[in-house]
Write an enzyme that holds these catalytic residues in place. Structure first.
Site, PDB file in Angstrom:
ATOM      1  N   CYS A  77       0.814  -1.219   0.000  1.00  0.00           N
ATOM      2  CA  CYS A  77       0.000   0.000   0.000  1.00  0.00           C
ATOM      3  C   CYS A  77       0.847   1.269   0.000  1.00  0.00           C
ATOM      4  CB  CYS A  77      -0.928   0.022   1.213  1.00  0.00           C
ATOM      5  SG  CYS A  77      -2.264  -1.196   1.166  1.00  0.00           S
ATOM      6  N   CYS A 175       3.689  14.561  36.753  1.00  0.00           N
ATOM      7  CA  CYS A 175       4.796  14.482  35.794  1.00  0.00           C
ATOM      8  C   CYS A 175       5.662  15.739  35.883  1.00  0.00           C
ATOM      9  CB  CYS A 175       4.272  14.344  34.370  1.00  0.00           C
ATOM     10  SG  CYS A 175       3.075  13.035  34.093  1.00  0.00           S
ATOM     11  N   CYS A 178       8.766  16.210  38.389  1.00  0.00           N
ATOM     12  CA  CYS A 178      10.082  15.696  38.005  1.00  0.00           C
ATOM     13  C   CYS A 178      10.602  16.360  36.734  1.00  0.00           C
ATOM     14  CB  CYS A 178      10.019  14.187  37.797  1.00  0.00           C
ATOM     15  SG  CYS A 178       9.881  13.214  39.314  1.00  0.00           S
ATOM     16  N   CYS A 220       6.803   5.227  35.147  1.00  0.00           N
ATOM     17  CA  CYS A 220       6.704   6.424  35.988  1.00  0.00           C
ATOM     18  C   CYS A 220       5.550   6.301  36.972  1.00  0.00           C
ATOM     19  CB  CYS A 220       6.529   7.659  35.118  1.00  0.00           C
ATOM     20  SG  CYS A 220       8.037   8.215  34.282  1.00  0.00           S
TER      21      CYS A 220
END
Length: 259
Positions: A77, A175, A178, A220
Site C-alpha cells: 500500500c 509528571c 520531576c 513512571c
C-alpha cells in the site's frame, strides 16, 4: 546535595527524594539526548553501535512481509517507507476521524493491520509492534516534531496537559514535579530529563531492550505508586500528544538510546 521534600498520602508519612543540583537552561526544549551520559550519546550516534537499530531493521523486514487474510504487506500500500513514511513520526499523535479521538503511531499500525491486512492486532509492547514503529520512526530521523493541537485535537491536548500537571499516586506527584520542576537534577541514580517523546521507541540500558513511550509512562506511574493505565489508553495517548507539543522542534531520534 539538595533535599526536596515531597508529600505522601500514605498513612500521613513523609517521603523525601534526593536530588543533586544541576543547571538547566530555560527556553528551548531539551531532548533526553542532552541529559544522557557521553557514552550513551556515542552509542546512539553510531548506527553500528546503536542496539535499537537491530529491532528497527526487523521492522524493515516486517514492512515488506505479507500478512493476514488479505495477504498484503505495508509496502503493497505504502511503497518505499523512506519516501511514504518520511515525516510521519513528527505528526503523531494525530486526530483520527473514524475514532473521533487521537491515535498514535502504534495504534495506527494496528488499525492498518486489522482493517487493511485483515490480520490480528499486535500486542502493544510486542517485538513486532516495537520493530515496525521503530522502523517507521527512523524514516523521520532528524526532522522536527510538529504535532497539530488545533481544531478537533484541542480538547485532547488539554486533557494531556491536565494529566501532566495532576498529582497522583501514594507519592502525590505529577509528571511536572520531576520533568519540569527538577529537570537536570538527580533522583537517586537517575538524571531527570524534560520528558520529551522524540526518541521513542527507545533502547534503555536499564531495560536492556527497546520499549515504547507508554511503557515509560507505566514505569513512571509505578514509581510514584499510582495505578497505571493500559498502554494505548486514551489517557496515555493524550499525554503523548502534550509531550510531543512540549518538545516541538526537537528532532526525531528514533531509535534513541537512553540510560
Amino acid at each position: 546535595m539538595r533535599i526536596i521534600r515531597l508529600t505522601s498520602v500514605m498513612a500521613g508519612a513523609a517521603v523525601a527524594a534526593v536530588f543533586s543540583v544541576a543547571t538547566v537552561a530555560t527556553g528551548e526544549p531539551k531532548s533526553g539526548y542532552d541529559f544522557a551520559e557521553p557514552e550513551t550519546r556515542e552509542m546512539q550516534d553510531d548506527d553500528f553501535s546503536n542496539p535499537g537499530m537491530l529491532i528497527a531493521d526487523y521492522g524493515g523486514e516486517l514492512w515488506s512481509t505479507a500478512d493476514g487474510e488479505a495477504n498484503k504487506s505495508c509496502a503493497d500500500c505504502h511503497g518505499d517507507a523512506a519516501e511514504s513514511m518520511k515525516g510521519v513520526k513528527t505528526r503523531y499523535p494525530a486526530y483520527y476521524q473514524p475514532w473521533s479521538k487521537m491515535i498514535n503511531l502504534e495504534l495506527r499500525i494496528n488499525e492498518c493491520r486489522v482493517n487493511n491486512q485483515k490480520a490480528k492486532a499486535w500486542k502493544y509492547e510486542s517485538k513486532e509492534m516495537i520493530g515496525l514503529a521503530s522502523y517507521i520512526g527512523y524514516q523521520s530521523r532528524g526532522m522536527p516534531m510538529n504535532v497539530d493541537i488545533g481544531g478537533k485535537a484541542t480538547p485532547f491536548f488539554q486533557k494531556g496537559k491536565e494529566f501532566f500537571y495532576e498529582r497522583r499516586g501514594q507519592m502525590d506527584l505529577a509528571c511536572s514535579n520531576c520533568h519540569e520542576d527538577n529537570a537536570g537534577n538527580m533522583i537517586r541514580a537517575n538524571l531527570l530529563s524534560e520528558g520529551p517523546s522524540n526518541g521513542f521507541p527507545t533502547y534503555r540500558l536499564k531495560w536492556q531492550g527497546v520499549g515504547t513511550l507508554h511503557r515509560r509512562f507505566k514505569g513512571c506511574n509505578d514509581n510514584i505508586r499510582a495505578t497505571p493505565y493500559e498502554r494505548g489508553s486514551d489517557e496515555y495517548v493524550n499525554l503523548e500528544l502534550y509531550l510531543a507539543w512540549r518538545g516541538r522542534g526537537l528532532t526525531v531520534e528514533t531509535p534513541s538510546v537512553r540510560n
